[in-house]
Design a protein around this motif. Structure first.
Motif, PDB file in Angstrom:
ATOM      1  N   GLY A 124       0.675  -1.257   0.000  1.00 46.00           N
ATOM      2  CA  GLY A 124       0.074  -0.108   0.097  1.00 46.00           C
ATOM      3  C   GLY A 124       1.010   1.415  -0.018  1.00 46.00           C
ATOM      4  O   GLY A 124       1.809   1.418  -0.770  1.00 46.00           O
ATOM      5  N   THR A 125       0.502   1.919   0.867  1.00 49.24           N
ATOM      6  CA  THR A 125       1.599   3.518   1.195  1.00 49.24           C
ATOM      7  C   THR A 125       2.601   3.380   2.055  1.00 49.24           C
ATOM      8  O   THR A 125       3.194   4.264   2.264  1.00 49.24           O
ATOM      9  CB  THR A 125       0.335   4.655   1.437  1.00 49.24           C
ATOM     10  OG1 THR A 125      -0.340   4.365   2.654  1.00 49.24           O
ATOM     11  CG2 THR A 125      -0.748   4.812   0.329  1.00 49.24           C
ATOM     12  N   GLY A 126       2.634   2.266   2.689  1.00 55.82           N
ATOM     13  CA  GLY A 126       3.782   1.977   3.335  1.00 55.82           C
ATOM     14  C   GLY A 126       3.412   2.017   4.955  1.00 55.82           C
ATOM     15  O   GLY A 126       4.571   2.252   5.647  1.00 55.82           O
ATOM     16  N   LYS A 127       2.489   1.745   5.347  1.00 62.35           N
ATOM     17  CA  LYS A 127       1.916   1.785   6.696  1.00 62.35           C
ATOM     18  C   LYS A 127       2.844   1.001   7.690  1.00 62.35           C
ATOM     19  O   LYS A 127       3.599   1.199   8.528  1.00 62.35           O
ATOM     20  CB  LYS A 127       0.592   1.642   7.103  1.00 62.35           C
ATOM     21  CG  LYS A 127      -0.379   2.662   6.438  1.00 62.35           C
ATOM     22  CD  LYS A 127       0.026   4.292   7.025  1.00 62.35           C
ATOM     23  CE  LYS A 127      -0.910   5.207   6.348  1.00 62.35           C
ATOM     24  NZ  LYS A 127      -0.804   6.579   7.248  1.00 62.35           N
ATOM     25  N   LEU A 128       2.845  -0.554   7.021  1.00 59.64           N
ATOM     26  CA  LEU A 128       3.613  -1.512   7.629  1.00 59.64           C
ATOM     27  C   LEU A 128       5.012  -1.272   7.495  1.00 59.64           C
ATOM     28  O   LEU A 128       6.056  -1.721   8.178  1.00 59.64           O
ATOM     29  CB  LEU A 128       3.327  -2.742   7.375  1.00 59.64           C
ATOM     30  CG  LEU A 128       3.662  -4.021   8.037  1.00 59.64           C
ATOM     31  CD1 LEU A 128       3.784  -4.018   9.411  1.00 59.64           C
ATOM     32  CD2 LEU A 128       3.087  -5.152   7.363  1.00 59.64           C
ATOM     33  N   THR A 181      11.806  -5.015   1.941  1.00 57.53           N
ATOM     34  CA  THR A 181      11.383  -4.949   0.372  1.00 57.53           C
ATOM     35  C   THR A 181       9.933  -4.693   0.526  1.00 57.53           C
ATOM     36  O   THR A 181       9.279  -5.709   1.038  1.00 57.53           O
ATOM     37  CB  THR A 181      11.947  -5.932  -0.227  1.00 57.53           C
ATOM     38  OG1 THR A 181      13.347  -6.060  -0.411  1.00 57.53           O
ATOM     39  CG2 THR A 181      11.479  -5.667  -1.688  1.00 57.53           C
ATOM     40  N   ALA A 182       9.477  -3.467  -0.005  1.00 58.32           N
ATOM     41  CA  ALA A 182       8.047  -3.436  -0.252  1.00 58.32           C
ATOM     42  C   ALA A 182       7.515  -3.749  -1.649  1.00 58.32           C
ATOM     43  O   ALA A 182       8.141  -3.294  -2.408  1.00 58.32           O
ATOM     44  CB  ALA A 182       7.697  -1.895   0.187  1.00 58.32           C
ATOM     45  N   VAL A 183       6.400  -4.431  -1.766  1.00 54.78           N
ATOM     46  CA  VAL A 183       5.757  -4.784  -3.200  1.00 54.78           C
ATOM     47  C   VAL A 183       4.432  -4.449  -3.227  1.00 54.78           C
ATOM     48  O   VAL A 183       3.686  -4.533  -2.239  1.00 54.78           O
ATOM     49  CB  VAL A 183       5.963  -6.265  -3.388  1.00 54.78           C
ATOM     50  CG1 VAL A 183       5.245  -6.673  -4.836  1.00 54.78           C
ATOM     51  CG2 VAL A 183       7.668  -6.797  -3.639  1.00 54.78           C
ATOM     52  N   MET A 228      -0.552   4.012  -5.132  1.00 57.39           N
ATOM     53  CA  MET A 228      -0.293   3.514  -3.728  1.00 57.39           C
ATOM     54  C   MET A 228       1.242   3.488  -3.771  1.00 57.39           C
ATOM     55  O   MET A 228       1.668   4.061  -2.939  1.00 57.39           O
ATOM     56  CB  MET A 228      -0.843   2.164  -3.426  1.00 57.39           C
ATOM     57  CG  MET A 228      -2.275   2.181  -3.413  1.00 57.39           C
ATOM     58  SD  MET A 228      -3.217   3.103  -2.117  1.00 57.39           S
ATOM     59  CE  MET A 228      -3.380   1.870  -0.902  1.00 57.39           C
ATOM     60  N   LEU A 229       1.948   2.858  -4.635  1.00 53.77           N
ATOM     61  CA  LEU A 229       3.257   2.841  -4.761  1.00 53.77           C
ATOM     62  C   LEU A 229       3.862   4.299  -4.801  1.00 53.77           C
ATOM     63  O   LEU A 229       5.067   4.370  -4.057  1.00 53.77           O
ATOM     64  CB  LEU A 229       3.708   2.074  -5.733  1.00 53.77           C
ATOM     65  CG  LEU A 229       5.140   1.455  -5.966  1.00 53.77           C
ATOM     66  CD1 LEU A 229       5.708   0.728  -4.830  1.00 53.77           C
ATOM     67  CD2 LEU A 229       5.533   0.758  -7.245  1.00 53.77           C
ATOM     68  N   ARG A 255       6.604   5.703  -1.755  1.00 52.94           N
ATOM     69  CA  ARG A 255       8.093   6.140  -2.148  1.00 52.94           C
ATOM     70  C   ARG A 255       8.111   7.506  -1.865  1.00 52.94           C
ATOM     71  O   ARG A 255       9.015   8.006  -1.303  1.00 52.94           O
ATOM     72  CB  ARG A 255       7.965   5.869  -3.842  1.00 52.94           C
ATOM     73  CG  ARG A 255       8.456   4.652  -4.209  1.00 52.94           C
ATOM     74  CD  ARG A 255       8.549   4.552  -5.727  1.00 52.94           C
ATOM     75  NE  ARG A 255       8.913   3.187  -6.334  1.00 52.94           N
ATOM     76  CZ  ARG A 255       8.721   2.667  -7.281  1.00 52.94           C
ATOM     77  NH1 ARG A 255       7.798   3.406  -8.154  1.00 52.94           N
ATOM     78  NH2 ARG A 255       9.032   1.609  -7.660  1.00 52.94           N
ATOM     79  N   ARG A 256       6.968   8.322  -1.839  1.00 53.11           N
ATOM     80  CA  ARG A 256       6.983   9.783  -1.456  1.00 53.11           C
ATOM     81  C   ARG A 256       7.303   9.798   0.098  1.00 53.11           C
ATOM     82  O   ARG A 256       8.052  10.720   0.660  1.00 53.11           O
ATOM     83  CB  ARG A 256       5.627  10.512  -1.669  1.00 53.11           C
ATOM     84  CG  ARG A 256       5.609  11.997  -1.366  1.00 53.11           C
ATOM     85  CD  ARG A 256       4.312  12.401  -1.738  1.00 53.11           C
ATOM     86  NE  ARG A 256       4.312  12.617  -3.047  1.00 53.11           N
ATOM     87  CZ  ARG A 256       3.321  12.264  -3.798  1.00 53.11           C
ATOM     88  NH1 ARG A 256       2.052  11.583  -3.187  1.00 53.11           N
ATOM     89  NH2 ARG A 256       3.072  12.432  -5.011  1.00 53.11           N
ATOM     90  N   ALA A 257       6.390   8.898   1.158  1.00 56.90           N
ATOM     91  CA  ALA A 257       6.668   9.047   2.424  1.00 56.90           C
ATOM     92  C   ALA A 257       7.935   8.194   2.637  1.00 56.90           C
ATOM     93  O   ALA A 257       8.379   8.659   3.785  1.00 56.90           O
ATOM     94  CB  ALA A 257       5.355   8.299   2.941  1.00 56.90           C
ATOM     95  N   LEU A 258       8.557   7.360   2.126  1.00 60.34           N
ATOM     96  CA  LEU A 258       9.689   6.630   2.347  1.00 60.34           C
ATOM     97  C   LEU A 258      10.785   6.572   1.039  1.00 60.34           C
ATOM     98  O   LEU A 258      10.844   5.339   0.531  1.00 60.34           O
ATOM     99  CB  LEU A 258       9.162   5.153   2.788  1.00 60.34           C
ATOM    100  CG  LEU A 258       8.357   5.032   4.045  1.00 60.34           C
ATOM    101  CD1 LEU A 258       7.957   3.724   4.051  1.00 60.34           C
ATOM    102  CD2 LEU A 258       9.000   5.551   5.477  1.00 60.34           C
ATOM    103  N   PRO A 259      11.285   7.466   0.997  1.00 63.80           N
ATOM    104  CA  PRO A 259      12.099   7.620  -0.205  1.00 63.80           C
ATOM    105  C   PRO A 259      13.398   6.770  -0.317  1.00 63.80           C
ATOM    106  O   PRO A 259      13.964   6.544  -1.192  1.00 63.80           O
ATOM    107  CB  PRO A 259      12.383   8.988  -0.385  1.00 63.80           C
ATOM    108  CG  PRO A 259      12.432   9.576   0.997  1.00 63.80           C
ATOM    109  CD  PRO A 259      11.221   8.948   1.626  1.00 63.80           C
TER     110      PRO A 259
END
Length: 259
Positions: free
Chosen positions: A50-54, A66-68, A74-75, A79-83
């Motif tokens: 998703g947007t990187g909450k986890l 690694t996030a998929v 959403m990706l 990437r914006r939140a966790l560059p």
């Protein structure tokens, strides 16, 4: 849920990616630690990230993540939140990683969207022996009176069948984990629940509920009517009528080990 309906729901989040990133809660760190506790190493795949909450919580705990994520919108938010995070396009049914390359696969509010007949072998393929598969869900604690009332007012589109502790337990009792048709063997599922909370206002809680799949696929007039009922309910309750409050939740975890 029929397959066409499931596909419609799981592909709806990109239309509200920015709101999802702003309003959805993170996960209780105690729950994430428990999910990872038996993992043989630090390499973690956040699948359906998703947007990187986890992802953010995993990074904070020192995991090699690694996030998929399949949805481009959403990706982009992730990437914006966790560059600095490693974030790849892909899905549970087509994981862009080599064999035995991770020690744990975690999915935050996503495991129920996977086609496990296809995703099961893929997850088994990328997991190292002894690795962990865990699903995490944030559920509203309807043992609290005003939360139970919110669930009644919002209906199943706003507060779905797995969005309360009792519902989550029932929905995961026979969860389709990788047990059949997979070369690797998995052990017996384990479940645990951990207290969690999110600071909200009435407006931000309505905005959070509006990012749920059942709301996103609802016809606009029906959605606005449902959100209007929720606003009126929150305005009527002393716990939520004025200022900030804590939305009582649990982070519920289902984990299984690759043998």
């Amino acid at each position: 849920m029929e397959e066409d309906e499931r596909l419609s729901h799981r592909s709806s989040f990109g239309t509200a990616a920015a709101a999802y990133a702003e309003h959805r809660p993170d996960y209780a760190r105690t729950a994430v630690r428990w999910a990872l506790e038996p993992a043989p190493g630090p390499r973690v795949l956040d699948l359906g990230a998703g947007t990187g909450k986890l992802t953010a919580t995993l990074i904070a705990l020192g995991a090699d993540v690694t996030a998929v994520e399949p949805d481009p919108a959403m990706l982009t938010e992730l990437r914006r939140a966790l560059p600095a995070a490693r974030a790849l396009p892909g899905s549970a049914e087509a994981i862009p990683l080599p064999d035995a390359s991770v020690d744990a696969v975690l999915a935050g509010n996503a495991l129920h969207w996977f086609d496990m007949a296809v995703a099961g072998p893929e997850i088994a393929r990328v997991l190292a022996p002894g690795g962990i598969l865990a699903g995490l869900w944030n559920v509203m604690d309807d043992r609290i009176d005003w939360v139970a009332g919110l669930a009644r007012v919002g209906g199943c589109a706003a507060i779905g069948p797995r969005d309360t502790p009792t519902g989550w337990r029932a929905e995961t009792a026979d969860a389709h984990l990788p047990e059949t048709g997979v070369a690797a063997r998995f052990g017996s599922p384990e479940r645990a629940e951990f207290p969690h909370g999110q600071r909200r206002t009435a407006d931000s809680l309505v905005a959070t509920i509006a990012t749920r799949a059942g709301m996103l696929v609802m016809p606009e007039r029906e959605r606005e009517a449902t959100l209007g009922r929720i606003r009126a309910y929150l305005a009527s309750r002393p716990e939520t009528a004025d200022g900030e409050f804590t939305l009582p939740m649990l982070t519920a975890v289902l984990r299984v080990r690759r043998l």
